[in-house]
Write an enzyme that holds these catalytic residues in place. Structure first.
Site, PDB file in Angstrom:
ATOM      1  N   HIS A 178      17.602  38.303 -26.988  1.00 58.25           N
ATOM      2  CA  HIS A 178      18.615  37.387 -27.505  1.00 58.25           C
ATOM      3  C   HIS A 178      19.521  38.031 -28.550  1.00 58.25           C
ATOM      4  CE1 HIS A 178      20.971  33.861 -27.790  1.00 58.25           C
ATOM      5  NE2 HIS A 178      21.032  34.165 -29.066  1.00 58.25           N
ATOM      6  N   TYR A 199      24.103  39.052 -29.339  1.00 59.28           N
ATOM      7  CA  TYR A 199      25.009  39.062 -30.506  1.00 59.28           C
ATOM      8  C   TYR A 199      25.422  40.475 -30.879  1.00 59.28           C
ATOM      9  CZ  TYR A 199      23.770  34.220 -30.454  1.00 59.28           C
ATOM     10  OH  TYR A 199      23.571  32.937 -30.038  1.00 59.28           O
ATOM     11  N   HIS A 215      26.455  31.612 -16.714  1.00 60.49           N
ATOM     12  CA  HIS A 215      26.520  31.626 -18.185  1.00 60.49           C
ATOM     13  C   HIS A 215      26.791  33.036 -18.705  1.00 60.49           C
ATOM     14  CE1 HIS A 215      25.344  31.107 -22.366  1.00 60.49           C
ATOM     15  NE2 HIS A 215      24.365  31.967 -22.211  1.00 60.49           N
ATOM     16  N   PHE A 216      26.041  34.010 -18.187  1.00 54.95           N
ATOM     17  CA  PHE A 216      26.227  35.305 -18.849  1.00 54.95           C
ATOM     18  C   PHE A 216      27.462  36.060 -18.365  1.00 54.95           C
ATOM     19  CE2 PHE A 216      22.621  36.784 -15.979  1.00 54.95           C
ATOM     20  CZ  PHE A 216      23.311  37.768 -15.286  1.00 54.95           C
ATOM     21  N   HIS A 217      28.005  35.662 -17.219  1.00 47.71           N
ATOM     22  CA  HIS A 217      29.280  36.297 -16.871  1.00 47.71           C
ATOM     23  C   HIS A 217      30.431  35.742 -17.710  1.00 47.71           C
ATOM     24  CE1 HIS A 217      27.091  38.110 -13.519  1.00 47.71           C
ATOM     25  NE2 HIS A 217      28.044  39.015 -13.566  1.00 47.71           N
ATOM     26  N   ARG A 276      18.844  32.182  -8.898  1.00 53.40           N
ATOM     27  CA  ARG A 276      19.507  33.441  -9.238  1.00 53.40           C
ATOM     28  C   ARG A 276      18.710  34.587  -8.614  1.00 53.40           C
ATOM     29  NH1 ARG A 276      17.928  34.983 -15.579  1.00 53.40           N
ATOM     30  NH2 ARG A 276      19.191  36.797 -15.102  1.00 53.40           N
ATOM     31  N   ARG A 277      19.322  35.742  -8.532  1.00 59.01           N
ATOM     32  CA  ARG A 277      18.623  36.981  -8.178  1.00 59.01           C
ATOM     33  C   ARG A 277      17.944  36.944  -6.809  1.00 59.01           C
ATOM     34  NH1 ARG A 277      15.640  38.515 -13.923  1.00 59.01           N
ATOM     35  NH2 ARG A 277      17.280  39.893 -14.610  1.00 59.01           N
TER      36      ARG A 277
HETATM   37 FE1  HAS Z   1      23.123  32.957 -23.688  1.00 64.01          FE
HETATM   38  C1  HAS Z   1      20.697  33.209 -21.252  1.00 64.01           C
HETATM   39  C2  HAS Z   1      21.534  30.272 -25.040  1.00 64.01           C
HETATM   40  C3  HAS Z   1      25.516  32.793 -26.161  1.00 64.01           C
HETATM   41  C4  HAS Z   1      24.224  36.105 -22.842  1.00 64.01           C
HETATM   42  N1  HAS Z   1      22.571  34.373 -22.307  1.00 64.01           N
HETATM   43  C5  HAS Z   1      21.565  34.267 -21.375  1.00 64.01           C
HETATM   44  C6  HAS Z   1      21.543  35.458 -20.579  1.00 64.01           C
HETATM   45  C7  HAS Z   1      22.511  36.301 -21.072  1.00 64.01           C
HETATM   46  C8  HAS Z   1      23.157  35.593 -22.140  1.00 64.01           C
HETATM   47  C9  HAS Z   1      22.831  37.701 -20.605  1.00 64.01           C
HETATM   48  O1  HAS Z   1      18.836  28.884 -24.818  1.00 64.01           O
HETATM   49  C10 HAS Z   1      20.623  35.711 -19.374  1.00 64.01           C
HETATM   50  C11 HAS Z   1      19.385  36.407 -19.691  1.00 64.01           C
HETATM   51  C12 HAS Z   1      18.592  36.660 -18.447  1.00 64.01           C
HETATM   52  O2  HAS Z   1      18.971  37.555 -17.690  1.00 64.01           O
HETATM   53  O3  HAS Z   1      17.620  35.950 -18.220  1.00 64.01           O
HETATM   54  N2  HAS Z   1      23.487  31.728 -25.260  1.00 64.01           N
HETATM   55  C13 HAS Z   1      22.727  30.675 -25.627  1.00 64.01           C
HETATM   56  C14 HAS Z   1      23.329  30.019 -26.793  1.00 64.01           C
HETATM   57  C15 HAS Z   1      24.464  30.742 -27.094  1.00 64.01           C
HETATM   58  C16 HAS Z   1      24.536  31.815 -26.140  1.00 64.01           C
HETATM   59  C17 HAS Z   1      22.816  28.837 -27.511  1.00 64.01           C
HETATM   60  N3  HAS Z   1      24.599  34.184 -24.353  1.00 64.01           N
HETATM   61  C18 HAS Z   1      25.451  33.936 -25.399  1.00 64.01           C
HETATM   62  C19 HAS Z   1      26.313  35.064 -25.608  1.00 64.01           C
HETATM   63  C20 HAS Z   1      25.946  36.005 -24.661  1.00 64.01           C
HETATM   64  C21 HAS Z   1      24.877  35.434 -23.891  1.00 64.01           C
HETATM   65  C22 HAS Z   1      27.360  35.151 -26.691  1.00 64.01           C
HETATM   66  C23 HAS Z   1      26.483  37.363 -24.426  1.00 64.01           C
HETATM   67  C24 HAS Z   1      27.454  37.945 -25.095  1.00 64.01           C
HETATM   68  N4  HAS Z   1      21.448  31.916 -23.226  1.00 64.01           N
HETATM   69  C25 HAS Z   1      20.954  30.883 -23.938  1.00 64.01           C
HETATM   70  C26 HAS Z   1      19.661  30.472 -23.361  1.00 64.01           C
HETATM   71  C27 HAS Z   1      19.426  31.309 -22.266  1.00 64.01           C
HETATM   72  C28 HAS Z   1      20.564  32.209 -22.218  1.00 64.01           C
HETATM   73  C29 HAS Z   1      18.765  29.407 -23.794  1.00 64.01           C
HETATM   74  C30 HAS Z   1      18.205  31.297 -21.337  1.00 64.01           C
HETATM   75  C31 HAS Z   1      18.511  30.613 -20.078  1.00 64.01           C
HETATM   76  C32 HAS Z   1      17.349  30.701 -19.129  1.00 64.01           C
HETATM   77  O4  HAS Z   1      16.661  29.694 -18.962  1.00 64.01           O
HETATM   78  O5  HAS Z   1      17.100  31.760 -18.550  1.00 64.01           O
HETATM   79  C33 HAS Z   1      25.432  30.480 -28.246  1.00 64.01           C
HETATM   80  O6  HAS Z   1      25.535  31.618 -29.049  1.00 64.01           O
HETATM   81  C34 HAS Z   1      26.784  30.047 -27.767  1.00 64.01           C
HETATM   82  C35 HAS Z   1      27.699  29.674 -28.908  1.00 64.01           C
HETATM   83  C36 HAS Z   1      29.149  29.602 -28.473  1.00 64.01           C
HETATM   84  C37 HAS Z   1      29.946  28.547 -28.623  1.00 64.01           C
HETATM   85  C38 HAS Z   1      31.369  28.622 -28.151  1.00 64.01           C
HETATM   86  C39 HAS Z   1      32.341  28.804 -29.282  1.00 64.01           C
HETATM   87  C40 HAS Z   1      33.748  28.976 -28.768  1.00 64.01           C
HETATM   88  C41 HAS Z   1      34.628  29.883 -29.232  1.00 64.01           C
HETATM   89  C42 HAS Z   1      36.022  29.986 -28.642  1.00 64.01           C
HETATM   90  C43 HAS Z   1      36.809  28.716 -28.763  1.00 64.01           C
HETATM   91  C44 HAS Z   1      38.235  28.912 -28.271  1.00 64.01           C
HETATM   92  C45 HAS Z   1      38.962  27.962 -27.674  1.00 64.01           C
HETATM   93  C46 HAS Z   1      40.341  28.194 -27.159  1.00 64.01           C
HETATM   94  C47 HAS Z   1      38.415  26.618 -27.452  1.00 64.01           C
HETATM   95  C48 HAS Z   1      29.483  27.306 -29.273  1.00 64.01           C
HETATM   96  C49 HAS Z   1      34.254  30.789 -30.350  1.00 64.01           C
HETATM   97  C50 HAS Z   1      41.216  29.190 -27.897  1.00 64.01           C
HETATM   98  C51 HAS Z   1      42.662  28.764 -27.895  1.00 64.01           C
HETATM   99  C52 HAS Z   1      43.687  29.605 -27.629  1.00 64.01           C
HETATM  100  C53 HAS Z   1      45.064  29.156 -27.732  1.00 64.01           C
HETATM  101  C54 HAS Z   1      43.433  30.990 -27.180  1.00 64.01           C
HETATM  102 CU   CU1 Z   2      19.163  33.925 -25.662  1.00 59.98          CU
END
Ligand code: HAS
Ligand code: CU1
Length: 564
Positions: free
Chosen positions: A239, A243, A390-392, A453-454
């Site tokens: 995890h 980050y 999600h991860f893509h 998946r996979r």
């Molecule tokens: Fe995740 C699984 C929970 C963020 C990557 N995650 C994965 C896996 C990867 C991954 C690679 O709780 C798969 C692992 C595997 O192979 O089994 N993830 C989260 C949570 C967050 C999160 C709570 N993940 C990421 C990030 C990754 C990433 C960042 C890579 C860089 N994830 C999980 C969980 C799993 C998981 C479980 C396990 C699932 C399972 O069962 O296998 C948080 O950090 C997310 C917070 C982000 C936000 C979004 C904020 C939005 C922003 C932009 C706003 C802009 C706007 C528009 C609206 C709350 C900052 C702009 C406007 C303009 C005009 C341009």
């Molecule tokens: Cu995670």
């Protein structure tokens, strides 16, 4: 500090003027370029693997299509993209940020080179093991799938090389600190140091897994391995790894994007607070990948759920601060209505569009993260195509598209060469975005419909439910092809700039100025040592009992499996 590119802003005090010590006279960025070139090469090979997989998942008859080739390719794609491209890119970017923002040379650049070669040797060993067909264990290398020892030793060397990078980063910072006691850390350096701290905390887990469990087991020194213990150590690392990918992107969002957009950073202290929260809460959350694993106490799964919800907060802060900074940019350019500032932003600048599209995508990917983290909803999406969706959107776009945009901004500054094929660089981020909408969002949909998946067997031996997925997988296959075209455009711009562009004067590497005057002294968010100690305590609390429990209980190991 030279005038902003829009010419609209009066100059203000910034963190960026080096305070003591002469700036390195036109530094040679060879070390940075070496790291970036490995990143770009890994990306190119990884992308070629990916298109084949997307087509294969849509059940298209491809030459050489077989389970063995499919899993070899998925492993190569995952390792090259998620572990090699990112790590080398981040190492290169980290060096640039320190050199430019601290205005001094790296301390122990020699160690930086040794680390580079060690990491490269590790990458070569792991890649050779994968390509030999003996190590199709996917990028998470879960036992009891067993790889060739060269795969684990290669992975270990990649990590050891990255530790050398951490030493160079920390030593360079400490030398600067010695000369500048009591001064605020330049914001991009603050973010990169947070990345280093997170990486050091994270890699303890994977180092323990690989050195104590997997290498001896793959060498035949131990007959069995404990899969749950190995997975727990892996996710201790896995995890915070996300980050490690995200924070350098946030450094660009906070410190480069507002300047390129022609504005100012809305709040410097909020950005520092976000980085500190990442230091504290990135690691003690890993069990949210193991909700469905047996042998881990439910109460500890709940504890990791709570800290996962805490770690959403710094991303909300980031969304607020970065969008506000963009609004400032639009208003400085004369926008007066509610939303017309959006139209004033430089949508044809490849750095700007890459990051803006990465942010839009991340809004969806981050929402999906919150779903994953909820115990009950996780049971619906775990091990389905939702997770690859999600991860893509997260690592594959929020981080990777930001890195591509950053390359367009960085390469002319590092080499003095003008960007080649500018039109391609302008189109490429939009193609990536379109491809990811088709690929990533569709995977979320099929995941909810139950598609695993996979899995190689895309007809799911004629299962009725699978027929309903196939129209969707056709869309994701088209997305895969669009992504491939986009990836090749990126490679063409990189290689074209490198080889066929004449060197001239390099533009300066300059970072965004904050909207309000910056405090001169070292505030509480800059007490990185203190935050690191607290972070270590949180990791100890989060893992002491669950790992202790796994070690105490009598458990049965598994022999290794090599299906291909
Ligand atoms: Fe995740 C699984 C929970 C963020 C990557 N995650 C994965 C896996 C990867 C991954 C690679 O709780 C798969 C692992 C595997 O192979 O089994 N993830 C989260 C949570 C967050 C999160 C709570 N993940 C990421 C990030 C990754 C990433 C960042 C890579 C860089 N994830 C999980 C969980 C799993 C998981 C479980 C396990 C699932 C399972 O069962 O296998 C948080 O950090 C997310 C917070 C982000 C936000 C979004 C904020 C939005 C922003 C932009 C706003 C802009 C706007 C528009 C609206 C709350 C900052 C702009 C406007 C303009 C005009 C341009
Ligand atoms: Cu995670």
């Amino acid at each position: 500090m030279s005038a902003d590119r829009s010419g609209a802003l009066p100059t203000a005090r910034t963190t960026l003027e080096p305070r003591v010590g002469a700036p390195a006279a036109s530094p040679s960025y060879r070390l940075e370029l070496a790291n970036l070139s490995v990143a770009v090469a890994a990306f190119g090979v990884g992308a070629a693997m990916a298109v084949m997989q997307a087509l294969s998942r849509a059940n298209l008859a491809l030459p050489l299509r077989s389970p063995g080739v499919y899993y070899l390719s998925v492993t190569a794609h995952g390792v090259l993209m998620a572990l090699v491209f990112t790590t080398f890119f981040i190492m290169g970017l980290g060096y640039v940020v320190l050199r430019a923002a601290l205005g001094r040379d790296l301390v122990s650049e020699r160690l930086g080179w040794i680390s580079f070669w060690v990491a490269l040797a590790g990458t070569a060993a792991a890649t050779a093991a994968i390509l030999s067909g003996t190590s199709s264990v996917l990028y998470t290398f879960y036992p009891p799938l067993q790889a060739h020892p060269a795969f684990y030793i290669g992975a270990a060397l990649l990590v050891v090389g990255s530790w050398g990078w951490c030493v160079v980063m920390v030593r360079t910072y400490r030398h600067w600190r010695r000369d500048n006691p009591g001064t605020a850390i330049p914001l991009p350096v603050h973010g990169m140091l947070a990345t280093v701290i997170i990486w050091l905390l994270a890699t303890v887990g994977v180092a323990a897994e690989v050195v104590l469990l997997l290498i001896p087991w793959s060498l035949g020194l131990r007959e069995t391995v404990d899969p749950v213990l190995a997975r727990t150590l892996f996710w201790w690392f896995g995890h915070p790894l996300v980050y490690f990918w995200l924070l350098p992107a946030y450094v660009v969002w906070y410190s480069v994007l507002p300047r390129v957009a022609g504005g100012r950073l809305f709040s410097d202290p909020l950005a520092r607070l976000a980085f500190v929260l990442f230091i504290l809460f990135s690691t003690p959350v890993g069990l949210h990948h193991q909700f469905l694993d047996p042998g881990i106490p439910a109460g500890w799964k709940l504890a990791h759920t709570v800290s996962t919800y805490v770690i959403l907060f710094p991303s909300f802060l980031t969304a607020f601060t970065v969008i506000a900074s963009l609004e400032v940019a639009g208003r400085l350019k004369g926008a007066a209505g509610w939303f017309d500032w959006i139209t004033k932003l430089p949508w044809s600048d490849p750095l700007y569009s890459s990051v803006a599209l990465a942010m839009l995508t991340f809004a969806v990917g981050g929402f999906g993260g919150a779903v994953n983290a909820a115990y009950a909803m996780n049971a619906m999406v775990h091990n389905t195509a939702w997770v690859q969706g999600h991860f893509h959107l997260t690592v594959g776009t929020a981080a990777a598209l930001t890195f591509m945009g950053t390359s367009y901004w960085l390469l002319p500054r590092l080499t003095g060469k003008e960007l080649r094929f500018k039109g391609a660089a302008q189109v490429q981020p939009y193609l990536w975005f379109a491809g990811m909408v088709m690929f990533g969002v569709v995977n979320h949909v099929t995941g909810i419909m139950g598609m695993p998946r996979r899995l190689y067997e895309a007809s799911y031996v004629g299962a009725e439910a699978a027929a309903r997925w196939s129209e969707w997988t056709a869309i994701s296959a088209v997305g895969g092809v669009v992504l491939f075209v986009s990836a090749m455009l990126y490679i063409a711009v990189m290689v074209g700039t490198w080889l066929w562009s004449k060197p001239g004067a390099a533009p300066a590497i300059e970072f965004a100025e904050p909207l309000s005057p910056l405090r001169e002294d070292r505030g509480v968010w800059d007490r990185l040592g203190l935050w690191t100690i607290l972070a270590i305590a949180l990791v100890a609390i989060a893992y002491f009992y669950p790992i202790g429990q796994l070690l105490r209980t009598e458990r049965f190991g598994s022999p290794g499996f090599r299906p291909f």
